[in-house]
Design a protein around this motif. Structure first.
Motif, short mmCIF file in Angstrom:
data_model
loop_
_atom_site.label_atom_id
_atom_site.label_comp_id
_atom_site.label_asym_id
_atom_site.label_seq_id
_atom_site.Cartn_x
_atom_site.Cartn_y
_atom_site.Cartn_z
N SER A 235 0.82 -1.22 0.00
CA SER A 235 0.00 0.00 0.00
C SER A 235 0.85 1.27 0.00
O SER A 235 1.85 1.36 0.70
N ASN A 236 0.41 2.27 -0.81
CA ASN A 236 1.26 3.44 -1.04
C ASN A 236 0.45 4.68 -1.42
O ASN A 236 0.98 5.58 -2.05
N ALA A 237 -0.84 4.74 -1.06
CA ALA A 237 -1.65 5.87 -1.52
C ALA A 237 -2.65 6.32 -0.46
O ALA A 237 -3.86 6.15 -0.64
N PRO A 238 -2.20 6.92 0.64
CA PRO A 238 -3.15 7.30 1.68
C PRO A 238 -3.75 8.69 1.55
O PRO A 238 -4.70 9.00 2.28
N PHE A 239 -3.21 9.55 0.68
CA PHE A 239 -3.66 10.93 0.66
C PHE A 239 -3.99 11.42 -0.75
O PHE A 239 -3.28 11.11 -1.72
N LEU A 240 -5.04 12.23 -0.83
CA LEU A 240 -5.34 13.02 -2.01
C LEU A 240 -4.39 14.21 -2.07
O LEU A 240 -3.62 14.45 -1.13
N PRO A 241 -4.43 15.00 -3.16
CA PRO A 241 -3.64 16.23 -3.18
C PRO A 241 -3.92 17.09 -1.95
O PRO A 241 -5.05 17.17 -1.46
N ALA A 242 -2.87 17.75 -1.46
CA ALA A 242 -2.94 18.44 -0.18
C ALA A 242 -4.03 19.50 -0.14
O ALA A 242 -4.68 19.69 0.90
N ASP A 243 -4.27 20.19 -1.25
CA ASP A 243 -5.25 21.28 -1.23
C ASP A 243 -6.69 20.79 -1.30
O ASP A 243 -7.62 21.59 -1.35
N CYS A 244 -6.90 19.46 -1.28
CA CYS A 244 -8.26 18.92 -1.19
C CYS A 244 -8.77 18.90 0.26
O CYS A 244 -9.96 18.68 0.50
N TYR A 245 -7.86 19.11 1.22
CA TYR A 245 -8.21 18.97 2.62
C TYR A 245 -8.26 20.30 3.36
O TYR A 245 -7.47 21.21 3.07
N PRO A 249 -6.58 17.10 11.32
CA PRO A 249 -5.61 16.01 11.49
C PRO A 249 -6.24 14.64 11.69
O PRO A 249 -5.55 13.62 11.57
N ASP A 250 -7.55 14.58 12.00
CA ASP A 250 -8.20 13.27 12.12
C ASP A 250 -8.16 12.49 10.81
O ASP A 250 -8.31 11.26 10.81
N VAL A 251 -7.96 13.21 9.70
CA VAL A 251 -7.88 12.55 8.40
C VAL A 251 -6.75 11.54 8.36
O VAL A 251 -6.85 10.48 7.72
N ILE A 252 -5.67 11.81 9.06
CA ILE A 252 -4.48 10.95 8.98
C ILE A 252 -4.82 9.52 9.37
O ILE A 252 -4.43 8.56 8.68
N ASP A 253 -5.56 9.34 10.45
CA ASP A 253 -5.93 7.99 10.87
C ASP A 253 -7.10 7.44 10.06
O ASP A 253 -7.18 6.24 9.81
N ALA A 254 -8.02 8.33 9.63
CA ALA A 254 -9.25 7.87 8.99
C ALA A 254 -9.06 7.49 7.53
O ALA A 254 -9.78 6.63 7.01
N THR A 255 -8.09 8.10 6.85
CA THR A 255 -7.97 7.87 5.41
C THR A 255 -7.49 6.46 5.11
O THR A 255 -6.64 5.91 5.81
N PRO A 256 -8.04 5.81 4.09
CA PRO A 256 -7.56 4.47 3.70
C PRO A 256 -6.09 4.50 3.31
O PRO A 256 -5.56 5.52 2.85
N HIS A 257 -5.43 3.37 3.48
CA HIS A 257 -4.04 3.25 3.05
C HIS A 257 -3.93 3.20 1.54
O HIS A 257 -2.89 3.54 0.99
N GLU A 258 -4.99 2.77 0.85
CA GLU A 258 -4.96 2.64 -0.60
C GLU A 258 -6.13 3.38 -1.23
O GLU A 258 -7.10 2.79 -1.70
N LYS A 473 1.86 8.24 6.29
CA LYS A 473 1.03 8.68 7.40
C LYS A 473 1.88 9.14 8.58
O LYS A 473 1.58 10.16 9.22
N ALA A 474 2.94 8.40 8.88
CA ALA A 474 3.80 8.77 10.01
C ALA A 474 4.49 10.10 9.77
O ALA A 474 4.61 10.93 10.70
N ARG A 475 4.95 10.35 8.55
CA ARG A 475 5.62 11.61 8.25
C ARG A 475 4.64 12.78 8.36
O ARG A 475 4.96 13.84 8.88
N VAL A 476 3.41 12.60 7.87
CA VAL A 476 2.40 13.65 7.98
C VAL A 476 2.05 13.90 9.45
O VAL A 476 1.94 15.05 9.90
#
Length: 510
Positions: A235-245, A249-258, A473-476
Protein backbone atom coordinates in the motif's frame (compact mmCIF):
# COMPACT_ATOMS: atom_id res chain seq x y z
CA UNK A 1 -5.49 22.42 -33.09
CA UNK A 2 -7.21 22.91 -36.45
CA UNK A 3 -9.13 19.63 -36.81
CA UNK A 4 -8.95 18.35 -33.24
CA UNK A 5 -12.32 19.59 -31.88
CA UNK A 6 -14.28 18.16 -34.80
CA UNK A 7 -12.36 14.88 -34.59
CA UNK A 8 -13.17 14.50 -30.90
CA UNK A 9 -16.79 15.49 -31.31
CA UNK A 10 -17.18 13.09 -34.23
CA UNK A 11 -15.56 10.26 -32.28
CA UNK A 12 -17.95 10.71 -29.37
CA UNK A 13 -20.90 10.90 -31.76
CA UNK A 14 -19.85 7.63 -33.41
CA UNK A 15 -19.46 5.92 -30.03
CA UNK A 16 -23.07 6.78 -29.12
CA UNK A 17 -24.58 5.83 -32.48
CA UNK A 18 -26.88 2.78 -31.95
CA UNK A 19 -25.89 1.32 -35.31
CA UNK A 20 -22.19 1.58 -34.46
CA UNK A 21 -22.86 -0.15 -31.14
CA UNK A 22 -24.79 -2.91 -32.85
CA UNK A 23 -21.95 -3.58 -35.29
CA UNK A 24 -19.36 -3.37 -32.52
CA UNK A 25 -21.19 -5.83 -30.28
CA UNK A 26 -21.68 -8.24 -33.18
CA UNK A 27 -17.96 -8.15 -33.98
CA UNK A 28 -17.11 -8.71 -30.30
CA UNK A 29 -19.34 -11.79 -30.23
CA UNK A 30 -17.84 -13.16 -33.44
CA UNK A 31 -14.26 -12.57 -32.29
CA UNK A 32 -15.04 -14.06 -28.88
CA UNK A 33 -16.34 -17.24 -30.48
CA UNK A 34 -13.04 -17.62 -32.34
CA UNK A 35 -11.13 -17.15 -29.09
CA UNK A 36 -13.22 -19.77 -27.30
CA UNK A 37 -12.53 -22.23 -30.12
CA UNK A 38 -8.82 -21.46 -29.93
CA UNK A 39 -8.76 -22.00 -26.17
CA UNK A 40 -10.54 -25.35 -26.52
CA UNK A 41 -8.24 -26.48 -29.32
CA UNK A 42 -5.05 -25.63 -27.42
CA UNK A 43 -4.09 -22.83 -29.81
CA UNK A 44 -3.49 -20.53 -26.82
CA UNK A 45 -1.32 -23.05 -24.98
CA UNK A 46 2.40 -22.30 -24.87
CA UNK A 47 5.53 -24.19 -23.88
CA UNK A 48 6.57 -21.91 -21.00
CA UNK A 49 5.40 -19.60 -18.30
CA UNK A 50 6.26 -15.99 -19.09
CA UNK A 51 6.22 -12.74 -17.12
CA UNK A 52 5.83 -9.06 -17.92
CA UNK A 53 5.13 -5.75 -16.24
CA UNK A 54 3.40 -2.40 -16.69
CA UNK A 55 4.52 0.55 -14.57
CA UNK A 56 2.81 3.95 -14.36
CA UNK A 57 4.12 7.20 -12.94
CA UNK A 58 3.73 10.95 -13.21
CA UNK A 59 5.92 13.98 -13.76
CA UNK A 60 6.77 16.95 -11.52
CA UNK A 61 8.49 20.24 -12.18
CA UNK A 62 11.54 21.69 -10.45
CA UNK A 63 9.41 22.72 -7.48
CA UNK A 64 7.95 19.25 -7.04
CA UNK A 65 4.53 20.21 -8.40
CA UNK A 66 2.52 18.04 -10.77
CA UNK A 67 3.42 18.90 -14.35
CA UNK A 68 2.12 18.26 -17.87
CA UNK A 69 4.31 16.09 -20.09
CA UNK A 70 4.88 17.48 -23.59
CA UNK A 71 4.28 15.09 -26.49
CA UNK A 72 7.92 15.39 -27.51
CA UNK A 73 8.94 13.45 -24.39
CA UNK A 74 7.05 10.38 -25.59
CA UNK A 75 8.86 10.58 -28.91
CA UNK A 76 12.22 10.48 -27.12
CA UNK A 77 11.46 7.79 -24.53
CA UNK A 78 9.99 4.34 -25.01
CA UNK A 79 6.96 5.05 -22.86
CA UNK A 80 3.27 5.45 -23.41
CA UNK A 81 0.64 8.06 -22.70
CA UNK A 82 -2.13 7.61 -20.18
CA UNK A 83 -5.38 9.34 -19.28
CA UNK A 84 -3.87 12.44 -17.68
CA UNK A 85 -1.39 14.69 -19.45
CA UNK A 86 0.92 14.25 -16.44
CA UNK A 87 0.97 10.44 -16.70
CA UNK A 88 3.40 8.07 -18.39
CA UNK A 89 3.59 4.28 -18.61
CA UNK A 90 6.53 1.98 -19.28
CA UNK A 91 6.17 -1.68 -20.19
CA UNK A 92 8.63 -4.53 -20.03
CA UNK A 93 7.99 -6.98 -22.84
CA UNK A 94 7.30 -10.53 -21.71
CA UNK A 95 10.19 -12.90 -21.03
CA UNK A 96 10.30 -16.59 -20.19
CA UNK A 97 9.74 -17.18 -16.48
CA UNK A 98 13.18 -18.46 -15.60
CA UNK A 99 16.29 -17.02 -13.99
CA UNK A 100 17.44 -15.23 -17.13
CA UNK A 101 13.96 -13.94 -17.89
CA UNK A 102 13.46 -12.48 -14.42
CA UNK A 103 16.86 -10.78 -14.61
CA UNK A 104 15.95 -9.39 -18.02
CA UNK A 105 12.69 -8.04 -16.59
CA UNK A 106 14.62 -6.10 -13.95
CA UNK A 107 17.03 -4.75 -16.57
CA UNK A 108 14.21 -3.72 -18.91
CA UNK A 109 12.23 -1.94 -16.21
CA UNK A 110 15.32 -0.04 -15.06
CA UNK A 111 16.27 0.88 -18.63
CA UNK A 112 12.74 2.12 -19.37
CA UNK A 113 12.62 4.26 -16.24
CA UNK A 114 16.08 5.64 -17.04
CA UNK A 115 14.98 6.49 -20.58
CA UNK A 116 11.89 8.28 -19.26
CA UNK A 117 14.06 10.17 -16.78
CA UNK A 118 16.43 11.34 -19.51
CA UNK A 119 13.61 12.37 -21.82
CA UNK A 120 11.78 14.30 -19.10
CA UNK A 121 15.01 16.02 -18.06
CA UNK A 122 15.20 17.67 -21.49
CA UNK A 123 12.08 19.66 -20.54
CA UNK A 124 13.14 20.19 -16.90
CA UNK A 125 10.74 17.60 -15.51
CA UNK A 126 11.30 14.59 -13.24
CA UNK A 127 9.41 11.27 -13.19
CA UNK A 128 8.02 10.12 -9.86
CA UNK A 129 7.47 6.47 -8.98
CA UNK A 130 4.45 6.93 -6.77
CA UNK A 131 0.85 5.75 -6.45
CA UNK A 132 -0.93 9.11 -6.09
CA UNK A 133 0.19 12.68 -6.69
CA UNK A 134 -0.35 14.97 -3.72
CA UNK A 135 1.52 18.20 -4.53
CA UNK A 136 -0.87 19.96 -6.91
CA UNK A 137 0.10 21.91 -10.02
CA UNK A 138 0.41 25.67 -9.82
CA UNK A 139 -3.28 26.32 -10.55
CA UNK A 140 -4.47 23.92 -7.83
CA UNK A 141 -6.20 20.56 -7.92
CA UNK A 142 -9.76 21.79 -8.51
CA UNK A 143 -8.78 23.86 -11.54
CA UNK A 144 -6.53 21.09 -12.90
CA UNK A 145 -9.05 18.26 -12.58
CA UNK A 146 -12.20 20.27 -13.11
CA UNK A 147 -11.52 22.52 -16.08
CA UNK A 148 -13.61 21.37 -19.03
CA UNK A 149 -15.12 22.90 -22.13
CA UNK A 150 -18.06 21.85 -24.24
CA UNK A 151 -17.63 21.33 -27.97
CA UNK A 152 -21.00 20.84 -29.66
CA UNK A 153 -22.30 19.11 -26.55
CA UNK A 154 -19.18 17.02 -25.96
CA UNK A 155 -17.32 17.57 -22.67
CA UNK A 156 -13.55 17.80 -23.12
CA UNK A 157 -11.37 17.92 -20.00
CA UNK A 158 -8.46 20.33 -20.40
CA UNK A 159 -5.85 18.01 -18.83
CA UNK A 160 -7.00 14.71 -20.28
CA UNK A 161 -5.15 13.32 -23.29
CA UNK A 162 -7.28 14.43 -26.23
CA UNK A 163 -7.48 10.97 -27.69
CA UNK A 164 -10.90 9.93 -29.04
CA UNK A 165 -10.96 6.82 -26.85
CA UNK A 166 -10.46 8.78 -23.63
CA UNK A 167 -12.90 11.55 -24.53
CA UNK A 168 -15.59 9.08 -25.62
CA UNK A 169 -15.16 7.10 -22.41
CA UNK A 170 -15.29 10.28 -20.37
CA UNK A 171 -18.56 11.36 -21.92
CA UNK A 172 -20.13 7.90 -21.66
CA UNK A 173 -19.35 7.58 -17.95
CA UNK A 174 -20.31 11.19 -17.29
CA UNK A 175 -23.69 10.58 -18.92
CA UNK A 176 -24.24 7.41 -16.90
CA UNK A 177 -23.33 9.33 -13.72
CA UNK A 178 -25.93 12.03 -14.24
CA UNK A 179 -23.48 14.73 -15.32
CA UNK A 180 -20.99 14.64 -12.44
CA UNK A 181 -18.36 12.25 -11.07
CA UNK A 182 -18.21 12.41 -7.28
CA UNK A 183 -15.66 10.97 -4.86
CA UNK A 184 -16.26 11.03 -1.12
CA UNK A 185 -13.43 9.92 1.19
CA UNK A 186 -12.45 10.92 4.73
CA UNK A 187 -11.80 14.64 4.83
CA UNK A 188 -12.69 15.46 1.23
CA UNK A 189 -15.40 15.35 -1.40
CA UNK A 190 -14.51 15.94 -5.06
CA UNK A 191 -17.03 16.40 -7.85
CA UNK A 192 -16.22 17.14 -11.50
CA UNK A 193 -17.75 16.92 -14.97
CA UNK A 194 -15.07 14.45 -16.02
CA UNK A 195 -13.50 11.16 -14.92
CA UNK A 196 -10.09 12.86 -14.81
CA UNK A 197 -9.72 12.35 -11.07
CA UNK A 198 -9.01 8.72 -12.01
CA UNK A 199 -5.61 10.06 -13.15
CA UNK A 200 -4.72 10.73 -9.52
CA UNK A 201 -3.81 7.06 -9.24
CA UNK A 202 -0.95 5.08 -10.77
CA UNK A 203 -0.18 1.38 -10.54
CA UNK A 204 2.09 -1.51 -11.42
CA UNK A 205 0.61 -4.56 -13.11
CA UNK A 206 2.53 -7.85 -13.15
CA UNK A 207 1.54 -10.33 -15.88
CA UNK A 208 1.84 -14.11 -15.82
CA UNK A 209 1.44 -16.13 -19.03
CA UNK A 210 -0.13 -19.53 -18.27
CA UNK A 211 1.19 -22.28 -20.57
CA UNK A 212 -1.73 -24.71 -20.18
CA UNK A 213 -5.07 -22.96 -20.53
CA UNK A 214 -6.87 -25.89 -18.87
CA UNK A 215 -5.16 -24.91 -15.62
CA UNK A 216 -5.87 -21.20 -16.03
CA UNK A 217 -8.82 -21.17 -13.57
CA UNK A 218 -6.60 -22.49 -10.78
CA UNK A 219 -4.18 -19.59 -11.22
CA UNK A 220 -6.95 -17.01 -11.59
CA UNK A 221 -8.85 -18.15 -8.50
CA UNK A 222 -5.66 -18.39 -6.46
CA UNK A 223 -4.76 -14.85 -7.56
CA UNK A 224 -8.02 -13.50 -6.13
CA UNK A 225 -7.18 -14.95 -2.73
CA UNK A 226 -3.72 -13.40 -2.67
CA UNK A 227 -4.86 -9.83 -3.41
CA UNK A 228 -5.47 -8.77 0.20
CA UNK A 229 -2.24 -10.12 1.71
CA UNK A 230 -0.09 -8.83 -1.16
CA UNK A 231 -1.76 -5.39 -1.17
CA UNK A 232 -1.19 -5.14 2.59
CA UNK A 233 2.56 -5.28 1.87
CA UNK A 234 2.38 -2.83 -1.02
CA UNK A 235 0.00 0.00 0.00
CA UNK A 236 1.26 3.44 -1.04
CA UNK A 237 -1.65 5.87 -1.52
CA UNK A 238 -3.15 7.30 1.68
CA UNK A 239 -3.66 10.93 0.66
CA UNK A 240 -5.34 13.02 -2.01
CA UNK A 241 -3.64 16.23 -3.18
CA UNK A 242 -2.94 18.44 -0.18
CA UNK A 243 -5.25 21.28 -1.23
CA UNK A 244 -8.26 18.92 -1.19
CA UNK A 245 -8.21 18.97 2.62
CA UNK A 246 -9.08 21.41 5.37
CA UNK A 247 -6.86 21.45 8.45
CA UNK A 248 -8.30 18.33 10.06
CA UNK A 249 -5.61 16.01 11.49
CA UNK A 250 -8.20 13.27 12.12
CA UNK A 251 -7.88 12.55 8.40
CA UNK A 252 -4.48 10.95 8.98
CA UNK A 253 -5.93 7.99 10.87
CA UNK A 254 -9.25 7.87 8.99
CA UNK A 255 -7.97 7.87 5.41
CA UNK A 256 -7.56 4.47 3.70
CA UNK A 257 -4.04 3.25 3.05
CA UNK A 258 -4.96 2.64 -0.60
CA UNK A 259 -7.08 5.53 -1.85
CA UNK A 260 -6.30 4.43 -5.41
CA UNK A 261 -8.97 1.74 -5.18
CA UNK A 262 -11.93 3.98 -4.23
CA UNK A 263 -10.67 6.70 -6.59
CA UNK A 264 -10.71 4.31 -9.54
CA UNK A 265 -13.95 2.60 -8.58
CA UNK A 266 -15.88 5.80 -7.89
CA UNK A 267 -14.48 7.56 -10.97
CA UNK A 268 -15.69 4.80 -13.29
CA UNK A 269 -18.61 3.01 -11.65
CA UNK A 270 -21.23 5.70 -12.30
CA UNK A 271 -22.83 5.28 -8.91
CA UNK A 272 -23.02 1.48 -9.08
CA UNK A 273 -22.04 -0.61 -6.08
CA UNK A 274 -18.76 -2.44 -5.67
CA UNK A 275 -20.59 -5.63 -6.61
CA UNK A 276 -22.10 -4.26 -9.82
CA UNK A 277 -19.71 -1.60 -11.11
CA UNK A 278 -17.38 -1.85 -14.09
CA UNK A 279 -14.45 -1.78 -11.64
CA UNK A 280 -14.73 -4.56 -9.09
CA UNK A 281 -13.35 -7.68 -7.46
CA UNK A 282 -14.12 -10.43 -9.99
CA UNK A 283 -15.84 -13.74 -9.38
CA UNK A 284 -14.06 -17.09 -9.63
CA UNK A 285 -13.87 -18.79 -13.00
CA UNK A 286 -14.62 -22.45 -13.75
CA UNK A 287 -13.01 -22.62 -17.19
CA UNK A 288 -10.66 -20.46 -19.21
CA UNK A 289 -13.41 -19.46 -21.61
CA UNK A 290 -15.22 -17.75 -18.72
CA UNK A 291 -12.94 -14.73 -19.06
CA UNK A 292 -14.05 -14.37 -22.69
CA UNK A 293 -17.71 -14.75 -21.78
CA UNK A 294 -17.36 -11.99 -19.20
CA UNK A 295 -15.97 -9.52 -21.69
CA UNK A 296 -18.86 -10.22 -24.05
CA UNK A 297 -21.44 -9.89 -21.25
CA UNK A 298 -19.92 -6.68 -19.82
CA UNK A 299 -21.67 -3.42 -20.65
CA UNK A 300 -20.31 -1.79 -23.79
CA UNK A 301 -18.66 1.56 -23.10
CA UNK A 302 -17.51 3.94 -25.84
CA UNK A 303 -17.24 1.43 -28.71
CA UNK A 304 -14.83 2.09 -31.55
CA UNK A 305 -14.87 0.18 -34.84
CA UNK A 306 -11.35 -0.55 -35.98
CA UNK A 307 -11.95 -0.55 -39.75
CA UNK A 308 -8.31 -1.43 -40.21
CA UNK A 309 -6.98 1.08 -37.68
CA UNK A 310 -6.10 -1.30 -34.87
CA UNK A 311 -3.29 -1.09 -32.32
CA UNK A 312 -0.02 -1.03 -34.31
CA UNK A 313 1.76 -2.74 -31.39
CA UNK A 314 -0.70 -5.64 -31.20
CA UNK A 315 0.48 -9.17 -31.88
CA UNK A 316 -0.57 -10.83 -35.12
CA UNK A 317 -3.30 -12.69 -33.25
CA UNK A 318 -4.61 -9.68 -31.32
CA UNK A 319 -4.72 -7.62 -34.49
CA UNK A 320 -7.52 -9.92 -35.70
CA UNK A 321 -9.58 -9.14 -32.56
CA UNK A 322 -9.70 -5.32 -32.45
CA UNK A 323 -13.24 -4.88 -31.16
CA UNK A 324 -12.89 -7.64 -28.57
CA UNK A 325 -9.55 -6.18 -27.50
CA UNK A 326 -11.06 -2.71 -27.17
CA UNK A 327 -13.90 -4.01 -25.02
CA UNK A 328 -11.54 -6.08 -22.87
CA UNK A 329 -9.57 -2.87 -22.26
CA UNK A 330 -12.58 -1.33 -20.50
CA UNK A 331 -13.54 -4.56 -18.71
CA UNK A 332 -12.02 -3.26 -15.48
CA UNK A 333 -11.54 -5.94 -12.84
CA UNK A 334 -8.80 -6.16 -10.21
CA UNK A 335 -7.66 -9.40 -11.87
CA UNK A 336 -8.19 -9.89 -15.60
CA UNK A 337 -7.60 -12.60 -18.14
CA UNK A 338 -5.88 -11.22 -21.23
CA UNK A 339 -6.06 -13.09 -24.54
CA UNK A 340 -3.86 -12.79 -27.56
CA UNK A 341 -0.41 -11.63 -26.55
CA UNK A 342 2.58 -12.85 -28.52
CA UNK A 343 3.46 -16.19 -26.91
CA UNK A 344 6.83 -16.37 -25.20
CA UNK A 345 8.93 -19.48 -24.85
CA UNK A 346 7.49 -21.35 -27.80
CA UNK A 347 8.41 -21.68 -31.43
CA UNK A 348 4.80 -22.28 -32.45
CA UNK A 349 2.74 -19.58 -34.06
CA UNK A 350 -0.21 -18.60 -31.97
CA UNK A 351 -1.17 -16.55 -28.98
CA UNK A 352 -1.33 -16.79 -25.21
CA UNK A 353 -3.55 -16.40 -22.18
CA UNK A 354 -2.24 -14.47 -19.24
CA UNK A 355 -3.27 -13.10 -15.86
CA UNK A 356 -3.09 -9.35 -15.36
CA UNK A 357 -2.72 -8.61 -11.62
CA UNK A 358 -4.05 -5.07 -11.34
CA UNK A 359 -4.52 -3.70 -7.80
CA UNK A 360 -0.91 -2.91 -6.86
CA UNK A 361 0.24 0.70 -6.40
CA UNK A 362 3.35 2.03 -8.08
CA UNK A 363 6.30 1.47 -5.77
CA UNK A 364 9.02 3.94 -4.69
CA UNK A 365 11.92 2.29 -6.54
CA UNK A 366 12.61 -0.08 -9.40
CA UNK A 367 13.96 -2.69 -6.97
CA UNK A 368 10.76 -2.52 -4.94
CA UNK A 369 8.75 -2.88 -8.14
CA UNK A 370 10.70 -5.93 -9.31
CA UNK A 371 10.42 -7.46 -5.84
CA UNK A 372 6.63 -7.25 -5.96
CA UNK A 373 6.53 -8.59 -9.51
CA UNK A 374 8.66 -11.58 -8.52
CA UNK A 375 6.57 -12.17 -5.39
CA UNK A 376 3.32 -12.25 -7.36
CA UNK A 377 4.42 -14.52 -10.20
CA UNK A 378 6.36 -16.83 -7.90
CA UNK A 379 3.44 -17.06 -5.49
CA UNK A 380 0.86 -17.95 -8.14
CA UNK A 381 3.12 -20.54 -9.71
CA UNK A 382 4.08 -22.02 -6.34
CA UNK A 383 0.53 -22.28 -5.02
CA UNK A 384 -0.73 -24.14 -8.06
CA UNK A 385 2.34 -26.36 -8.42
CA UNK A 386 1.94 -27.47 -4.80
CA UNK A 387 -1.82 -27.94 -5.14
CA UNK A 388 -2.20 -25.62 -2.16
CA UNK A 389 -5.78 -25.47 -0.84
CA UNK A 390 -5.93 -21.66 -0.75
CA UNK A 391 -8.85 -21.70 -3.19
CA UNK A 392 -10.89 -23.36 -0.43
CA UNK A 393 -11.04 -19.90 1.13
CA UNK A 394 -14.56 -18.64 0.39
CA UNK A 395 -14.68 -16.02 -2.32
CA UNK A 396 -16.54 -13.63 0.02
CA UNK A 397 -13.71 -13.86 2.56
CA UNK A 398 -11.12 -13.10 -0.12
CA UNK A 399 -13.09 -10.07 -1.27
CA UNK A 400 -13.53 -8.81 2.29
CA UNK A 401 -9.81 -9.26 2.93
CA UNK A 402 -8.96 -7.25 -0.18
CA UNK A 403 -11.11 -4.29 0.78
CA UNK A 404 -9.84 -4.42 4.36
CA UNK A 405 -6.30 -4.16 2.96
CA UNK A 406 -7.47 -1.12 0.98
CA UNK A 407 -8.60 0.52 4.21
CA UNK A 408 -6.05 -0.73 6.72
CA UNK A 409 -2.92 -1.52 4.71
CA UNK A 410 -0.41 -3.35 6.92
CA UNK A 411 -3.01 -3.71 9.71
CA UNK A 412 -5.61 -5.44 7.55
CA UNK A 413 -7.52 -8.46 8.78
CA UNK A 414 -6.04 -11.13 6.55
CA UNK A 415 -7.83 -14.28 5.40
CA UNK A 416 -6.02 -17.46 4.37
CA UNK A 417 -6.22 -21.22 4.21
CA UNK A 418 -3.01 -22.96 5.24
CA UNK A 419 -1.34 -25.85 3.45
CA UNK A 420 -2.93 -28.10 6.11
CA UNK A 421 -6.40 -26.81 5.12
CA UNK A 422 -7.04 -24.65 8.19
CA UNK A 423 -8.56 -21.14 8.07
CA UNK A 424 -6.33 -18.51 9.65
CA UNK A 425 -6.11 -14.76 10.09
CA UNK A 426 -2.75 -14.88 11.88
CA UNK A 427 -0.47 -12.44 10.05
CA UNK A 428 2.70 -14.37 10.78
CA UNK A 429 1.24 -17.60 9.44
CA UNK A 430 -0.14 -15.90 6.33
CA UNK A 431 3.15 -14.22 5.47
CA UNK A 432 5.15 -17.36 6.25
CA UNK A 433 3.15 -19.28 3.66
CA UNK A 434 3.00 -16.36 1.23
CA UNK A 435 6.78 -16.18 0.96
CA UNK A 436 7.33 -19.95 1.26
CA UNK A 437 5.14 -20.66 -1.75
CA UNK A 438 6.59 -17.76 -3.70
CA UNK A 439 9.97 -19.39 -3.13
CA UNK A 440 8.53 -22.71 -4.26
CA UNK A 441 7.35 -21.16 -7.54
CA UNK A 442 10.63 -19.37 -8.14
CA UNK A 443 12.64 -22.52 -7.48
CA UNK A 444 10.44 -24.36 -9.97
CA UNK A 445 11.39 -21.64 -12.46
CA UNK A 446 15.08 -22.41 -11.88
CA UNK A 447 16.11 -19.53 -9.62
CA UNK A 448 18.74 -20.27 -6.98
CA UNK A 449 17.89 -19.69 -3.33
CA UNK A 450 20.29 -16.78 -2.86
CA UNK A 451 18.91 -15.07 -5.99
CA UNK A 452 15.35 -15.59 -4.75
CA UNK A 453 16.25 -14.10 -1.37
CA UNK A 454 17.75 -11.06 -3.05
CA UNK A 455 14.63 -10.45 -5.16
CA UNK A 456 12.15 -10.94 -2.32
CA UNK A 457 14.08 -9.10 0.40
CA UNK A 458 12.75 -5.55 -0.28
CA UNK A 459 9.14 -6.69 0.17
CA UNK A 460 9.66 -9.48 2.71
CA UNK A 461 11.20 -7.00 5.14
CA UNK A 462 7.88 -5.09 5.12
CA UNK A 463 6.24 -7.85 7.17
CA UNK A 464 6.56 -5.73 10.31
CA UNK A 465 4.24 -3.09 8.84
CA UNK A 466 6.92 -0.92 7.27
CA UNK A 467 5.02 -0.14 4.08
CA UNK A 468 5.01 3.10 2.05
CA UNK A 469 1.51 4.19 3.11
CA UNK A 470 2.38 3.81 6.80
CA UNK A 471 5.58 5.83 6.23
CA UNK A 472 3.54 8.57 4.57
CA UNK A 473 1.03 8.68 7.40
CA UNK A 474 3.80 8.77 10.01
CA UNK A 475 5.62 11.61 8.25
CA UNK A 476 2.40 13.65 7.98
CA UNK A 477 1.59 12.96 11.63
CA UNK A 478 5.07 14.16 12.67
CA UNK A 479 4.76 17.36 10.62
CA UNK A 480 1.38 18.13 12.21
CA UNK A 481 2.86 17.54 15.66
CA UNK A 482 5.54 20.12 14.79
CA UNK A 483 2.86 22.72 14.04
CA UNK A 484 2.10 22.27 10.33
CA UNK A 485 -1.44 22.31 9.02
CA UNK A 486 -2.62 19.09 7.41
CA UNK A 487 -2.17 20.42 3.84
CA UNK A 488 1.32 21.72 4.73
CA UNK A 489 2.21 18.39 6.31
CA UNK A 490 1.09 16.40 3.26
CA UNK A 491 3.15 18.59 0.94
CA UNK A 492 6.23 18.31 3.20
CA UNK A 493 5.87 14.53 3.32
CA UNK A 494 5.46 14.31 -0.43
CA UNK A 495 8.52 16.43 -1.18
CA UNK A 496 10.59 14.14 1.01
CA UNK A 497 9.11 11.12 -0.77
CA UNK A 498 9.94 12.58 -4.19
CA UNK A 499 13.52 13.25 -3.07
CA UNK A 500 13.92 9.58 -2.09
CA UNK A 501 11.85 7.80 -4.74
CA UNK A 502 13.45 6.41 -7.86
CA UNK A 503 16.84 5.92 -6.25
CA UNK A 504 18.85 2.82 -5.44
CA UNK A 505 17.84 2.65 -1.77
CA UNK A 506 14.86 0.33 -1.34
CA UNK A 507 11.94 1.64 0.64
CA UNK A 508 12.54 -0.34 3.87
CA UNK A 509 15.98 1.31 4.17
CA UNK A 510 14.67 4.88 4.01
Amino acid sequence: MGGEPLDLVAAVARSTDPEIREVFDRRVREQAERIRADIRSGHLDTDEFAVGMELEGYAVDGEGRLARIPDAVFDRADCGKELGVHNFEVNSAATVFDAAGIAEQADRIRASVDAATEALATVDLTPVLDAMWTVPPAEGTDAYLGTVEERNGVVVAANMRHHPRYVALDNEILDRSGGAITLGVPGATLSYRTILMESLATSIQPHLQIPDTDTFPRYFNAALRTLGPVLSLASNAPFLPADCYDDDPDVIDATPHELRIPVFEESINAGASRDDGKVRFPADVERATDVVDRVVADETYAPILSDGDGDPDASAYRSTLPEYDHKRGVHWRWVRGVVGGQPVGTERDGASLRIEYRPLPTQPTVRDTVSLQVLVVGLLRGLVAADHPLTDLPWEAARECFYDAVDEGPDANLAWVTAAGARTDDRGTVYDELFAYARRGLRDAGLADDVIDDYLDPVERRRDGTVPSAWKKARVRAEVADGATLPEAIEAMQREYVDRAGGETVFVDW
